[in-house]
Design a protein around this motif. Sequence first.
Motif, short mmCIF file in Angstrom:
data_model
loop_
_atom_site.label_atom_id
_atom_site.label_comp_id
_atom_site.label_asym_id
_atom_site.label_seq_id
_atom_site.Cartn_x
_atom_site.Cartn_y
_atom_site.Cartn_z
N ASN A 1 46.96 39.26 36.34
CA ASN A 1 46.10 38.14 36.03
C ASN A 1 44.66 38.82 35.83
N SER A 2 43.87 38.39 34.64
CA SER A 2 42.59 38.86 34.36
C SER A 2 41.73 37.77 34.52
N GLY A 3 40.22 38.33 34.52
CA GLY A 3 39.39 37.34 34.51
C GLY A 3 38.91 36.90 35.82
N MET A 4 39.19 38.03 36.82
CA MET A 4 38.61 37.43 38.23
C MET A 4 37.57 38.66 38.66
N LEU A 5 36.55 37.76 39.11
CA LEU A 5 35.48 38.77 39.97
C LEU A 5 35.42 38.41 41.37
N PRO A 6 34.78 39.61 42.20
CA PRO A 6 34.62 39.10 43.53
C PRO A 6 33.82 38.14 43.90
N ARG A 7 34.19 37.40 44.71
CA ARG A 7 33.28 36.25 45.22
C ARG A 7 32.44 36.66 46.60
N GLN A 8 31.41 36.41 46.74
CA GLN A 8 30.41 36.62 47.72
C GLN A 8 31.10 36.30 49.36
N MET B 1 37.52 41.73 49.07
CA MET B 1 38.36 42.53 48.26
C MET B 1 39.20 43.83 48.61
N LEU B 2 40.76 43.46 48.64
CA LEU B 2 41.38 44.75 49.51
C LEU B 2 41.88 45.53 48.35
N VAL B 3 42.31 45.24 47.38
CA VAL B 3 43.02 46.20 46.37
C VAL B 3 42.31 45.92 45.08
N THR B 4 42.04 46.86 44.15
CA THR B 4 41.64 46.65 42.80
C THR B 4 42.23 47.79 41.78
N ASP B 5 42.18 47.55 40.63
CA ASP B 5 42.89 48.58 39.63
C ASP B 5 41.86 49.63 39.42
N ALA B 6 42.06 50.63 38.40
CA ALA B 6 40.86 51.67 38.47
C ALA B 6 39.74 51.35 37.95
N LYS B 7 39.63 50.14 37.38
CA LYS B 7 38.54 49.67 36.80
C LYS B 7 37.67 48.78 37.59
N ARG C 1 38.80 46.08 39.01
CA ARG C 1 39.02 44.51 38.68
C ARG C 1 40.00 44.27 40.01
N ALA C 2 39.83 43.00 40.12
CA ALA C 2 40.19 42.48 41.36
C ALA C 2 41.97 42.39 41.32
N ALA D 1 47.12 39.04 42.37
CA ALA D 1 47.07 38.78 40.92
C ALA D 1 48.13 39.44 40.03
N THR D 2 49.21 39.49 40.54
CA THR D 2 50.37 39.98 39.72
C THR D 2 51.77 39.32 40.02
N ALA D 3 52.68 39.34 39.06
CA ALA D 3 54.02 38.60 39.61
C ALA D 3 55.08 39.89 39.84
N SER D 4 54.57 40.91 40.11
CA SER D 4 55.41 42.21 40.13
C SER D 4 55.68 42.53 41.58
#
Lengths: 773, 271
Positions: A500-507, A511-517, A519-520, A536-539
């Motif tokens: 899932n895209s379009g997610m930003l960290p919230r104050q 944030m425990l895991v991100t991708d290489a960029k 992104r949450a 944010a995945t179905a896999s």
Amino acid sequence: MPTTGEIWRDRLEWSLSISNHGWLWTVALLAAIAVLALTAVNARSAQRPLHQVVLVALRAVTITTLLIVLGQPTWVSQQARQDGKAIAVLLDSSASMATGPAGKTRWDRAVAAAQEIMARGGAQLWAVGDRAQASINTKLYTPTGSATDLLGGLRAVRDAHVSDALRAVVIVSDGLDTAELRGRNGPDATALDGESADIVRSLRAPVHAIAIDDPTPAMDIAVTALRLSQFGFARTFMPVAVDIEIAGAADQKGALTLQLLDNGKPLASQQVPIAGLTRRTISMEFQPLHVGTHVIEASITPLPGEATTTNNRAFAGLSVVRDRIRILHLAGQPSWDTRFLRTYLRAAANVDLVSFYIMVGEGAGAYVAGEDTTLIPFPAKEIFEDALAGFDVVILHNFPYGPFQLEQYMPQLSQHIRSGGGLLVLGGPLALSAGGYFGTPLADLLPVQLGPPGDDGGWSEGTLAPILTPLGNHHPVAMLGRDAKESEAAWRRHSIFGRNSGMLPRQGTAMLVTDAKDRALFAVGDVEQGRSAVLATASLWTWAFGADTEHSADAGATGVDQSERDARGDYHRLLNQTIAWLVRDPDYELIRLTPPADPVAVGEPVRIGVALRDGAGEPLTQMQLQWTAAEPATMQEELPVTFKGPLTDERGLATLELHGLKPGAWLIVVQVEWQGRPQRAVVPIVIAVPAVETAQIQPNDRLLHLIAKASAGTVWQGSGPANGIPLAPLDNIESLARAELVHTELWSRPEALIGLLVILCLEWVLRRRWGLA
Amino acid sequence: MSPWHHRGMSPWHQRGVALVVALLALTAGLRPAPATALSAAAVQIAWLKVNAGPDPVSPLETWAQEMRLRTSVAVSGQPVALRPEDRAILRYPLLYMSGDRALSPFSDAAIAVLRRHFSSGGTLIVDNAGRAEASAAFDASFRRELQRIIPQQLQKIAPGHVVFRTFYRLDRAVGRRADSHDLEGLRVGNHYAVLYTRNDLGGALARQSLGGYALAVVPGGEMQRELALRLAVNLAMYALCLDYKDDQTHVLYLLSHRRSASPAPAAGREE
């Protein structure tokens, strides 16, 4: 010789005793007479009659002295100490004595009665509440005792007067004993039980009583008992029995409101009609939602003019454990991700699972019409209105916001999560921004900020590598190894397929895991009293099926290899940790608090054990604790933490010691800074209030009469007799004093020997001078 | 000749169908999907290619299409073909294998891969595609190879089992034929890892290039075809949901009994 002090006025009595040896005395007396006769005969040879008399007199003195010495005379001093305060006045200082209007409380009237006795002198004042205290100053004293222990007071008076006597004991009380005496002597007792009677009689003095009654019957409503099990299971209904007593309210109409509270938050309430009510047991039930220590309170709204409102509440401690984690699994569509999650949850022994999948898509139309299918309508009302509170965790699994009435029931879902529930959102093409969450109240519950769906519609396919953040590398949810290194390696062996895209960290969230960029991918956070997590995945199913590991397609033909086993283990561990964290399993908390097992008495310090451990179980040392206390009913999400506590030691342990908390229930908030983020834990405690003492407030002189009856005492109403308190006879005092004798041997004193020698010498000199032999 | 060859089809038509199928196979690229192409959010039914019968391209496409049409499941329309020994099988929890003749013995590698597939939670749907009746050769060889993978006997699945009502209510299992109304299965753990139908289910789903069904369904005609389609839906839904419908039938009961201290009563199971 006996000594006298400021307290004692000694009375001395002298007696002369002579050893009684019959034959010896006979011989001695005959010898004395013979000697005296011979002396008289011998003195006749003196020239003058005066000389004769003097010589005979001197010899008589000598013989008398010898006889006295022979008799071994002894002075016996009897120390009959008489106590100047031989009347003990026991003034009831328990909380029930505060009943009544200002200036005319029972305490005020009891003090006046006691002072009448004191004014006559010879009395000592004691305060008797939950313990006895001698020589009090009534001007500085307030009746706050949490119990009335009359027998304990009598014991204390007796022990203080072991070596002296009492002339009388006077109890000034409303008679509401709440301790041993009442327990030993039930409502039907006509005489004191044996042990109580022994204590009364051991005082060797009459025990009188002045019964302090109310001028007009006090109106009072009391919660006399709150009865429930000490242990319960989370989200399982528990029966509660509340005993109510009402007095002096015969002319009252209407109904009482009985409310049950859990850590200060209302659980249930019931209206109890006043008419005809004197004593009643109300049965209620409630559902403790969260694991841990709970303070259950039964409270009745006070009526105007009540004698006391301190007995309108009763508290009981409750330890809540989790029997099973109750999970509601809502899936927007069946998928491999739902399939493997369901398999995991169904296999977990500690999970009670209710699932609902959206099985049919839009446009199925005639293909799913009629009774040919087993489809049932989505029971939104039953789930979100009726049953939601029964679940520890709600999983929205690739679940869209719009089509299934989520918006309609968001207030219930939001309230449930904010008040302590867990929310796990698992991604997919129907979830998060792709599922219409952006800008909805549901988005406010998430630990990420959602943006509007972008060009990709909020979902993008493709393979990417999950990267553990520094925080995730120590967080109990994301750690997949024994230490950070192992955990990092575990995450490296997995892939994510689609996100899932379009997610930003919230104050304020993690944030425990991100991708290489950056992104949450996986984030967790607190939502007031509850918690939420987003993956944010179905896999994730590929971990369970072993489909995502790099080696799974290339391993040998021998079957399961290590990486596949690890993958499945990682799947189970990640879900297990996530769910445990969502339900605040203590084993997955950074801060673990150990509150006192029992309610703490007023004035006693509250000691709370604090243990800090990171996700790998390593102790967090030299961490500065901060704390504050809040009343449960006013507990806010962002309660300011105002007090500095101690540092944790090398084992990550510390003890918070809190003083000065008023009676009632409190929530103690403990906070530390970890990884640059505040971590807090909350634990409820209860400061005991004297509920038992004031549970029954109407004066009752029954026990006072029993005490008086056991010791030939008298009970007066309101004040003592005008002519003074009857005292015990002095015989009692003498019988006590006989043991204290001081013997002084007069015959062996040097003065006696010297006197004898002086007389003999004088006689010898006179004889020589007067020419006698 | 194709096993789902229509009895009234002319040789020209047969050749035409074969040509279209061959072209589709070539153009659609019936190849094992590379790992990077794995679409984890969508369901793909993978064809286990055992060279015991025709390529079931058309039936799998129909199957996926009907799933998308009738259910909420996101099914990928492009089937994947995999050899039994191909470890990429382990990315596809739902496999389909059909045959109308004897299977060649599986290699040891294939046995290991399939064993792991089953133990990991995968499901294999096996379709006996015998033309006039169930192929005895396929049946015997399949049972033989299955014994090598999991040394257990297939067992008849009771008509009340959740597989018969996981989406549609069915009282029997039919395909292009209706020789046997039963399904057989092999349990691994708590689920049937292998589901076996002897009625040429794929034949009922096979389409011509222009869209019409390729083969006649006997003896029940189009009504039987609909039942076959429903069975196909149920089989896939069983692979995806397992015993969900057992719980879901009782969901209102479960919800109303959240108050109970004890675990909710186990939902009824028919097998």
